[in-house]
Design a protein around this motif. Structure first.
Motif, PDB file in Angstrom:
ATOM      1  N   GLY A  90       0.794  -1.223   0.000  1.00  0.00           N
ATOM      2  CA  GLY A  90       0.000   0.000   0.000  1.00  0.00           C
ATOM      3  C   GLY A  90       0.824   1.268   0.000  1.00  0.00           C
ATOM      4  N   ASN A  91       2.105   1.168   0.318  1.00  0.00           N
ATOM      5  CA  ASN A  91       3.000   2.318   0.218  1.00  0.00           C
ATOM      6  C   ASN A  91       3.096   2.728  -1.244  1.00  0.00           C
ATOM      7  N   PRO A  92       2.893   4.022  -1.547  1.00  0.00           N
ATOM      8  CA  PRO A  92       2.896   4.456  -2.947  1.00  0.00           C
ATOM      9  C   PRO A  92       4.148   4.062  -3.726  1.00  0.00           C
ATOM     10  N   LYS A  93       5.292   3.950  -3.042  1.00  0.00           N
ATOM     11  CA  LYS A  93       6.510   3.598  -3.781  1.00  0.00           C
ATOM     12  C   LYS A  93       6.535   2.131  -4.196  1.00  0.00           C
ATOM     13  N   ASN A  94       5.772   1.293  -3.491  1.00  0.00           N
ATOM     14  CA  ASN A  94       5.737  -0.131  -3.808  1.00  0.00           C
ATOM     15  C   ASN A  94       4.597  -0.421  -4.783  1.00  0.00           C
ATOM     16  N   ASP A  95       4.703   0.184  -5.945  1.00  0.00           N
ATOM     17  CA  ASP A  95       3.630   0.088  -6.944  1.00  0.00           C
ATOM     18  C   ASP A  95       4.028  -0.849  -8.078  1.00  0.00           C
ATOM     19  N   THR A  96       3.185  -0.906  -9.103  1.00  0.00           N
ATOM     20  CA  THR A  96       3.431  -1.832 -10.207  1.00  0.00           C
ATOM     21  C   THR A  96       4.670  -1.458 -11.011  1.00  0.00           C
ATOM     22  N   LEU A  97       4.995  -0.170 -11.087  1.00  0.00           N
ATOM     23  CA  LEU A  97       6.200   0.241 -11.802  1.00  0.00           C
ATOM     24  C   LEU A  97       7.455  -0.265 -11.094  1.00  0.00           C
ATOM     25  N   PHE A 146      34.898  -7.487 -15.017  1.00  0.00           N
ATOM     26  CA  PHE A 146      33.552  -7.288 -15.574  1.00  0.00           C
ATOM     27  C   PHE A 146      32.436  -7.763 -14.655  1.00  0.00           C
ATOM     28  N   SER A 147      32.293  -9.078 -14.490  1.00  0.00           N
ATOM     29  CA  SER A 147      31.115  -9.584 -13.785  1.00  0.00           C
ATOM     30  C   SER A 147      31.102  -9.164 -12.318  1.00  0.00           C
ATOM     31  N   GLY A 148      32.268  -9.144 -11.675  1.00  0.00           N
ATOM     32  CA  GLY A 148      32.324  -8.732 -10.270  1.00  0.00           C
ATOM     33  C   GLY A 148      31.828  -7.317 -10.048  1.00  0.00           C
ATOM     34  N   PRO A 149      32.389  -6.305 -10.760  1.00  0.00           N
ATOM     35  CA  PRO A 149      31.901  -4.934 -10.606  1.00  0.00           C
ATOM     36  C   PRO A 149      30.435  -4.753 -10.997  1.00  0.00           C
ATOM     37  N   GLU A 150      29.990  -5.463 -12.043  1.00  0.00           N
ATOM     38  CA  GLU A 150      28.591  -5.348 -12.450  1.00  0.00           C
ATOM     39  C   GLU A 150      27.662  -5.901 -11.374  1.00  0.00           C
ATOM     40  N   LEU A 151      27.990  -7.059 -10.831  1.00  0.00           N
ATOM     41  CA  LEU A 151      27.158  -7.640  -9.791  1.00  0.00           C
ATOM     42  C   LEU A 151      27.162  -6.783  -8.543  1.00  0.00           C
ATOM     43  N   ASP A 152      28.301  -6.203  -8.211  1.00  0.00           N
ATOM     44  CA  ASP A 152      28.371  -5.311  -7.052  1.00  0.00           C
ATOM     45  C   ASP A 152      27.439  -4.117  -7.250  1.00  0.00           C
ATOM     46  N   LEU A 153      27.395  -3.586  -8.465  1.00  0.00           N
ATOM     47  CA  LEU A 153      26.492  -2.478  -8.768  1.00  0.00           C
ATOM     48  C   LEU A 153      25.046  -2.872  -8.510  1.00  0.00           C
ATOM     49  N   TYR A 154      24.630  -4.044  -8.998  1.00  0.00           N
ATOM     50  CA  TYR A 154      23.246  -4.483  -8.833  1.00  0.00           C
ATOM     51  C   TYR A 154      22.930  -4.816  -7.379  1.00  0.00           C
ATOM     52  N   TYR A 155      23.851  -5.473  -6.699  1.00  0.00           N
ATOM     53  CA  TYR A 155      23.609  -5.837  -5.308  1.00  0.00           C
ATOM     54  C   TYR A 155      23.541  -4.605  -4.408  1.00  0.00           C
ATOM     55  N   ARG A 156      24.374  -3.622  -4.659  1.00  0.00           N
ATOM     56  CA  ARG A 156      24.300  -2.392  -3.864  1.00  0.00           C
ATOM     57  C   ARG A 156      22.970  -1.689  -4.099  1.00  0.00           C
ATOM     58  N   TYR A 157      22.527  -1.687  -5.346  1.00  0.00           N
ATOM     59  CA  TYR A 157      21.230  -1.081  -5.669  1.00  0.00           C
ATOM     60  C   TYR A 157      20.103  -1.825  -4.946  1.00  0.00           C
ATOM     61  N   LEU A 158      20.115  -3.157  -5.024  1.00  0.00           N
ATOM     62  CA  LEU A 158      19.071  -3.942  -4.382  1.00  0.00           C
ATOM     63  C   LEU A 158      19.124  -3.794  -2.870  1.00  0.00           C
ATOM     64  N   ASP A 159      20.323  -3.730  -2.309  1.00  0.00           N
ATOM     65  CA  ASP A 159      20.458  -3.529  -0.873  1.00  0.00           C
ATOM     66  C   ASP A 159      19.824  -2.201  -0.461  1.00  0.00           C
ATOM     67  N   ASP A 160      20.037  -1.166  -1.257  1.00  0.00           N
ATOM     68  CA  ASP A 160      19.439   0.142  -0.980  1.00  0.00           C
ATOM     69  C   ASP A 160      17.916   0.087  -1.078  1.00  0.00           C
ATOM     70  N   GLN A 161      17.403  -0.726  -1.999  1.00  0.00           N
ATOM     71  CA  GLN A 161      15.954  -0.816  -2.192  1.00  0.00           C
ATOM     72  C   GLN A 161      15.244  -1.460  -1.004  1.00  0.00           C
ATOM     73  N   PHE A 168      11.032  -6.471  -1.003  1.00  0.00           N
ATOM     74  CA  PHE A 168      11.162  -5.471  -2.061  1.00  0.00           C
ATOM     75  C   PHE A 168       9.852  -4.766  -2.361  1.00  0.00           C
ATOM     76  N   MET A 169       8.734  -5.425  -2.022  1.00  0.00           N
ATOM     77  CA  MET A 169       7.432  -4.807  -2.272  1.00  0.00           C
ATOM     78  C   MET A 169       6.722  -4.414  -0.985  1.00  0.00           C
ATOM     79  N   GLY A 170       7.473  -4.248   0.111  1.00  0.00           N
ATOM     80  CA  GLY A 170       6.862  -3.729   1.327  1.00  0.00           C
ATOM     81  C   GLY A 170       7.189  -4.524   2.564  1.00  0.00           C
ATOM     82  N   ASN A 171       6.450  -4.271   3.610  1.00  0.00           N
ATOM     83  CA  ASN A 171       6.697  -4.896   4.912  1.00  0.00           C
ATOM     84  C   ASN A 171       5.751  -6.044   5.239  1.00  0.00           C
ATOM     85  N   THR A 172       4.664  -6.171   4.495  1.00  0.00           N
ATOM     86  CA  THR A 172       3.655  -7.154   4.885  1.00  0.00           C
ATOM     87  C   THR A 172       3.915  -8.545   4.322  1.00  0.00           C
ATOM     88  N   ALA A 173       4.397  -8.628   3.090  1.00  0.00           N
ATOM     89  CA  ALA A 173       4.596  -9.922   2.431  1.00  0.00           C
ATOM     90  C   ALA A 173       5.474  -9.724   1.209  1.00  0.00           C
TER      91      ALA A 173
END
Length: 230
Positions: A90-97, A146-161, A168-173
């Motif tokens: 229900g948090n606006p940021k956790n939307d379909t986009l 290559f793969s190490g720096p790229e994966l680090d980029l994605y994992y840091r992004y996901l960690d921030d999310q 990733f889509m909220g606190n309830t489930a």
């Protein structure tokens, strides 16, 4: 459509585990067909239900077969999650986009980099002994540059999310993005492409998933989920 009983074609040690987990979370009746890898490949019988011969495959019950995890997860949630439990908190940021972006990151960004590294890992193990060191050196250099720096980029992004929320889509489930991301994130960790200790929120997210009763049931009903390929 919700009255149809789907059938999941599930293969051991594969991405179909995330769909088996989702089915258990939905708590709906479904059929489960277990398939075993043959020399790390999909078994031939999977081509009998879909020409690509991959897992997961979902027979919807009305003559249709879906073969891509992202689409299978979308179909299952849209068809059977009538209460909206797995569509964000229900948090606006956790939307379909957000959901779509994270799913596409898993499939189109994180996934290909992971696949390159896995291919090189297998190649280094399959190469004749007397030149194996050379293939291992190539793999090490590509992982470093290559793969190490790229994966680090994605994992840091996901960690921030995950800041401030359990999934990733909220606190309830968990939401579709959580189900879809669960496989590539865990696969990279299992073969030491990344050091999970560098991403504490992702580490906690994985632990949270593994404590869910539906995840535990999916492991019991499946036929193995070892992503290390030892």
């Amino acid at each position: 459509m919700a009255g149809l009983k789907p059938t999941l074609h599930h293969m051991n040690n594969s991405q179909s585990q995330r769909i088996l987990w989702l089915l258990e979370e939905l708590e709906i009746p479904y059929n489960l067909e277990l398939h075993q890898r043959v020399e790390q490949r999909s078994p031939p019988e999977l081509r009998q239900t879909h020409p690509l011969g991959k897992a997961p495959q979902l027979e919807t019950g009305d003559g249709r077969v879906i073969a891509e995890s992202v689409v299978i997860a979308k179909y299952l949630i849209e068809t059977y999650d009538k209460a909206g439990k797995f569509r964000g908190d229900g948090n606006p940021k956790n939307d379909t986009l957000r959901d779509e972006q994270l799913c596409l990151l898993a499939a189109s960004s994180l996934g290909p980099v992971m696949l390159v590294d896995l291919i090189l890992l297998f190649a280094s193990r399959m190469t004749p002994f007397f030149v194996r060191w050379l293939m291992a050196l190539v793999h090490s250099q590509i992982r470093t540059q290559f793969s190490g720096p790229e994966l680090d980029l994605y994992y840091r992004y996901l960690d921030d999310q995950l800041e401030g929320q359990d999934y990733f889509m909220g606190n309830t489930a968990p939401g579709r993005a959580d189900f879809v991301l669960s496989y590539p994130v865990q696969q990279c960790i299992a073969v030491a492409m990344v050091d999970i200790k560098k991403y504490p929120r992702i580490e906690q997210w994985i632990a949270r998933i593994h404590e869910r009763p539906a995840w535990k049931r999916s492991l019991e009903k499946g036929n193995g989920y070892d992503l290390a390929f030892d």
